[in-house]
Design a protein around this motif. Structure first.
Motif, PDB file in Angstrom:
ATOM      1  N   LEU A  28       0.814  -1.222   0.000  1.00  0.00           N
ATOM      2  CA  LEU A  28       0.000   0.000   0.000  1.00  0.00           C
ATOM      3  C   LEU A  28       0.845   1.267   0.000  1.00  0.00           C
ATOM      4  O   LEU A  28       0.345   2.343  -0.349  1.00  0.00           O
ATOM      5  N   LEU A  29       2.110   1.159   0.381  1.00  0.00           N
ATOM      6  CA  LEU A  29       2.955   2.345   0.485  1.00  0.00           C
ATOM      7  C   LEU A  29       3.106   3.100  -0.837  1.00  0.00           C
ATOM      8  O   LEU A  29       3.023   4.337  -0.845  1.00  0.00           O
ATOM      9  N   PRO A  30       3.312   2.421  -1.998  1.00  0.00           N
ATOM     10  CA  PRO A  30       3.426   3.181  -3.252  1.00  0.00           C
ATOM     11  C   PRO A  30       2.191   4.017  -3.560  1.00  0.00           C
ATOM     12  O   PRO A  30       2.309   5.160  -4.007  1.00  0.00           O
ATOM     13  N   LEU A  31       0.994   3.473  -3.310  1.00  0.00           N
ATOM     14  CA  LEU A  31      -0.232   4.238  -3.570  1.00  0.00           C
ATOM     15  C   LEU A  31      -0.325   5.455  -2.653  1.00  0.00           C
ATOM     16  O   LEU A  31      -0.775   6.530  -3.072  1.00  0.00           O
ATOM     17  N   LEU A  32       0.095   5.289  -1.397  1.00  0.00           N
ATOM     18  CA  LEU A  32       0.084   6.416  -0.478  1.00  0.00           C
ATOM     19  C   LEU A  32       1.039   7.512  -0.959  1.00  0.00           C
ATOM     20  O   LEU A  32       0.691   8.703  -0.950  1.00  0.00           O
ATOM     21  N   LEU A  33       2.216   7.122  -1.421  1.00  0.00           N
ATOM     22  CA  LEU A  33       3.176   8.102  -1.925  1.00  0.00           C
ATOM     23  C   LEU A  33       2.658   8.791  -3.182  1.00  0.00           C
ATOM     24  O   LEU A  33       2.855   9.993  -3.374  1.00  0.00           O
ATOM     25  N   VAL A  34       1.987   8.037  -4.064  1.00  0.00           N
ATOM     26  CA  VAL A  34       1.400   8.639  -5.262  1.00  0.00           C
ATOM     27  C   VAL A  34       0.390   9.698  -4.877  1.00  0.00           C
ATOM     28  O   VAL A  34       0.340  10.791  -5.462  1.00  0.00           O
ATOM     29  N   THR A  35      -0.455   9.397  -3.886  1.00  0.00           N
ATOM     30  CA  THR A  35      -1.461  10.360  -3.442  1.00  0.00           C
ATOM     31  C   THR A  35      -0.812  11.630  -2.913  1.00  0.00           C
ATOM     32  O   THR A  35      -1.230  12.749  -3.234  1.00  0.00           O
ATOM     33  N   ALA A  93       7.763  -6.169 -16.305  1.00  0.00           N
ATOM     34  CA  ALA A  93       6.884  -5.628 -15.264  1.00  0.00           C
ATOM     35  C   ALA A  93       7.682  -4.839 -14.236  1.00  0.00           C
ATOM     36  O   ALA A  93       7.211  -3.800 -13.731  1.00  0.00           O
ATOM     37  N   THR A  94       8.879  -5.299 -13.943  1.00  0.00           N
ATOM     38  CA  THR A  94       9.728  -4.590 -12.985  1.00  0.00           C
ATOM     39  C   THR A  94      10.124  -3.218 -13.509  1.00  0.00           C
ATOM     40  O   THR A  94      10.183  -2.243 -12.747  1.00  0.00           O
ATOM     41  N   GLN A  95      10.378  -3.099 -14.820  1.00  0.00           N
ATOM     42  CA  GLN A  95      10.739  -1.784 -15.379  1.00  0.00           C
ATOM     43  C   GLN A  95       9.559  -0.818 -15.310  1.00  0.00           C
ATOM     44  O   GLN A  95       9.730   0.376 -15.060  1.00  0.00           O
ATOM     45  N   PHE A  96       8.357  -1.331 -15.529  1.00  0.00           N
ATOM     46  CA  PHE A  96       7.159  -0.488 -15.407  1.00  0.00           C
ATOM     47  C   PHE A  96       6.995  -0.010 -13.971  1.00  0.00           C
ATOM     48  O   PHE A  96       6.736   1.172 -13.713  1.00  0.00           O
ATOM     49  N   ALA A  97       7.165  -0.931 -13.018  1.00  0.00           N
ATOM     50  CA  ALA A  97       7.057  -0.554 -11.611  1.00  0.00           C
ATOM     51  C   ALA A  97       8.203   0.352 -11.188  1.00  0.00           C
ATOM     52  O   ALA A  97       8.012   1.273 -10.393  1.00  0.00           O
ATOM     53  N   ALA A  98       9.397   0.104 -11.721  1.00  0.00           N
ATOM     54  CA  ALA A  98      10.552   0.924 -11.364  1.00  0.00           C
ATOM     55  C   ALA A  98      10.366   2.365 -11.817  1.00  0.00           C
ATOM     56  O   ALA A  98      10.826   3.299 -11.153  1.00  0.00           O
ATOM     57  N   GLY A  99       9.683   2.567 -12.952  1.00  0.00           N
ATOM     58  CA  GLY A  99       9.402   3.924 -13.394  1.00  0.00           C
ATOM     59  C   GLY A  99       8.568   4.685 -12.392  1.00  0.00           C
ATOM     60  O   GLY A  99       8.806   5.872 -12.128  1.00  0.00           O
ATOM     61  N   SER A 100       7.589   4.016 -11.807  1.00  0.00           N
ATOM     62  CA  SER A 100       6.768   4.652 -10.780  1.00  0.00           C
ATOM     63  C   SER A 100       7.591   4.947  -9.530  1.00  0.00           C
ATOM     64  O   SER A 100       7.506   6.035  -8.961  1.00  0.00           O
ATOM     65  N   VAL A 311      -0.109   5.692 -11.245  1.00  0.00           N
ATOM     66  CA  VAL A 311      -0.961   4.808 -10.440  1.00  0.00           C
ATOM     67  C   VAL A 311      -0.853   3.355 -10.904  1.00  0.00           C
ATOM     68  O   VAL A 311      -0.654   2.457 -10.066  1.00  0.00           O
ATOM     69  N   PRO A 312      -0.971   3.045 -12.221  1.00  0.00           N
ATOM     70  CA  PRO A 312      -0.753   1.651 -12.619  1.00  0.00           C
ATOM     71  C   PRO A 312       0.629   1.126 -12.230  1.00  0.00           C
ATOM     72  O   PRO A 312       0.766  -0.039 -11.841  1.00  0.00           O
ATOM     73  N   GLY A 313       1.634   1.986 -12.326  1.00  0.00           N
ATOM     74  CA  GLY A 313       2.966   1.558 -11.929  1.00  0.00           C
ATOM     75  C   GLY A 313       3.056   1.259 -10.446  1.00  0.00           C
ATOM     76  O   GLY A 313       3.710   0.296 -10.032  1.00  0.00           O
ATOM     77  N   ALA A 314       2.386   2.089  -9.628  1.00  0.00           N
ATOM     78  CA  ALA A 314       2.385   1.843  -8.183  1.00  0.00           C
ATOM     79  C   ALA A 314       1.646   0.547  -7.850  1.00  0.00           C
ATOM     80  O   ALA A 314       2.069  -0.212  -6.971  1.00  0.00           O
ATOM     81  N   LEU A 315       0.534   0.283  -8.552  1.00  0.00           N
ATOM     82  CA  LEU A 315      -0.197  -0.974  -8.338  1.00  0.00           C
ATOM     83  C   LEU A 315       0.661  -2.176  -8.736  1.00  0.00           C
ATOM     84  O   LEU A 315       0.669  -3.205  -8.045  1.00  0.00           O
ATOM     85  N   THR A 316       1.388  -2.039  -9.856  1.00  0.00           N
ATOM     86  CA  THR A 316       2.280  -3.116 -10.282  1.00  0.00           C
ATOM     87  C   THR A 316       3.393  -3.330  -9.270  1.00  0.00           C
ATOM     88  O   THR A 316       3.761  -4.471  -8.955  1.00  0.00           O
ATOM     89  N   LEU A 317       3.920  -2.233  -8.735  1.00  0.00           N
ATOM     90  CA  LEU A 317       4.970  -2.345  -7.721  1.00  0.00           C
ATOM     91  C   LEU A 317       4.461  -3.079  -6.484  1.00  0.00           C
ATOM     92  O   LEU A 317       5.141  -3.962  -5.946  1.00  0.00           O
ATOM     93  N   GLY A 318       3.251  -2.710  -6.036  1.00  0.00           N
ATOM     94  CA  GLY A 318       2.679  -3.405  -4.887  1.00  0.00           C
ATOM     95  C   GLY A 318       2.446  -4.887  -5.167  1.00  0.00           C
ATOM     96  O   GLY A 318       2.681  -5.743  -4.306  1.00  0.00           O
ATOM     97  N   ALA A 319       1.990  -5.211  -6.387  1.00  0.00           N
ATOM     98  CA  ALA A 319       1.753  -6.616  -6.739  1.00  0.00           C
ATOM     99  C   ALA A 319       3.064  -7.389  -6.774  1.00  0.00           C
ATOM    100  O   ALA A 319       3.120  -8.540  -6.314  1.00  0.00           O
TER     101      ALA A 319
END
Length: 326
Positions: A28-35, A93-100, A311-319
């Motif tokens: 949940l931390l990435p989504l909180l940081l995005v917000t 998928a890691t590169q997409f999440a790493a961008g976020s 946001v999609p990147g943060a969700l991918t990072l959390g997953a």
């Protein structure tokens, strides 16, 4: 005899009755940081989306496609920086999440930490993973600066450098760079443990560099991906500029993008938020664009490349954290 169940004793002091859900919290931390970041930059978001409404959508869709290809280019470069074969889908998928993550932490640290963890989970020792990370950064920096130099030689009138730096700022900049170099050399000379650590890392990095270049497919992925990455980023800005009718030749827009990103590479802000926008606007103005149109182009470009995937990147990072991929 009858078995008697004895009452359980008290919990051992210092122990929790339940395990703390650390992994769930990290999801949940990435989504909180995005917000938090979105709230801090809400004015930029509103203005940027406003400019998108007046743009030509075919060019914007092409810019979005170029942005998606940057993650593919990053995956190729990451694979080229290490001899071991990495799982393709998880790598992408890691590169997409790493961008976020890169837009939530100081520049380069987010993506570096995500990729370092990914490689260690894949079984690559930490020393070699760190060397691969350094090799990636070196290749990306060399190709970005090299591409900028080639374009400047081919198009020397692309930028008016007198507008990029304030008068009298060159000397303080050179003094700062020189002071940093002197401090670094002094520390290496005086602190033996630091010197030993640096030399050990350099030996590992040189060994990884040699191993990678003994395999042509890895070398091609490393240098081809590192060249494609800034080229696709510059192409994205050009396409957004065309969508908003920026009166600057496309090659000059690409030169402005490369010059701006090289200039802010040492600015430790999350994902370059704020510093990249300012540098891009200044560079486009130096390339001959009106300030108002340049501002609109930069805001629309950052919406497509940063805010929409955030946001999609943060969700991918959390997953990925939850699935123990990283």
């Amino acid at each position: 005899m009858t078995a008697v169940q004895l009452p359980q004793g008290p919990l051992t002091p210092g122990r929790f009755p339940r395990r703390v859900p650390v992994r769930q919290i990290l999801c949940l931390l990435p989504l909180l940081l995005v917000t938090v970041v979105a709230v801090q930059h809400r004015d930029v978001l509103v203005e940027g989306f406003g400019h998108l409404r007046s743009a030509e959508w075919p060019w914007l869709l092409a810019a979005a496609g170029a942005t998606c290809l940057t993650w593919v280019a990053a995956a190729f470069t990451r694979q080229g920086a290490v001899v071991d074969r990495l799982p393709r889908r998880r790598l992408l998928a890691t590169q997409f999440a790493a961008g976020s993550a890169n837009h939530l932490l100081p520049t380069g640290l987010g993506a570096g930490a995500v990729n370092l963890r990914f490689m260690t989970v894949c079984g690559i020792p930490l020393a070699r993973s760190s060397a691969a990370l350094a090799l990636y950064l070196l290749a990306e920096s060399v190709t970005r600066v090299g591409l900028l130099v080639v374009l400047l030689v081919a198009f020397p009138d692309a930028l008016r450098f007198g507008d990029l730096l304030p008068h009298g700022s060159t000397a303080p900049l050179l003094l700062t760079v020189g002071a940093v170099a002197v401090v670094a050399v002094t520390l290496l000379a005086l602190v033996r443990r630091l010197r030993t650590t640096v030399l050990t890392f350099l030996r590992t990095a040189v060994g990884e560099l040699r191993s990678v270049h003994t395999r042509p497919c890895r070398a091609l992925a490393l240098w081809g991906g590192s060249l494609a990455f800034p080229s696709l980023q510059a192409a994205g800005l050009v396409l957004v500029g065309l969508s908003l009718g920026l009166p600057v030749p496309p090659v000059h827009m690409a030169v402005a993008y490369l010059a701006a990103t090289v200039a802010v590479a040492l600015v430790p802000t999350p994902g370059g938020l704020g510093s990249v926008e300012a540098a891009l606007i200044v560079a486009l103005v130096a390339a001959g664009a009106p300030a108002a149109v340049a501002t609109a182009v930069v805001l629309a470009y950052r919406i497509i490349t940063v805010w929409l995937p955030l946001v999609p990147g943060a969700l991918t990072l959390g997953a990925l954290v939850r699935l123990k991929v990283i």
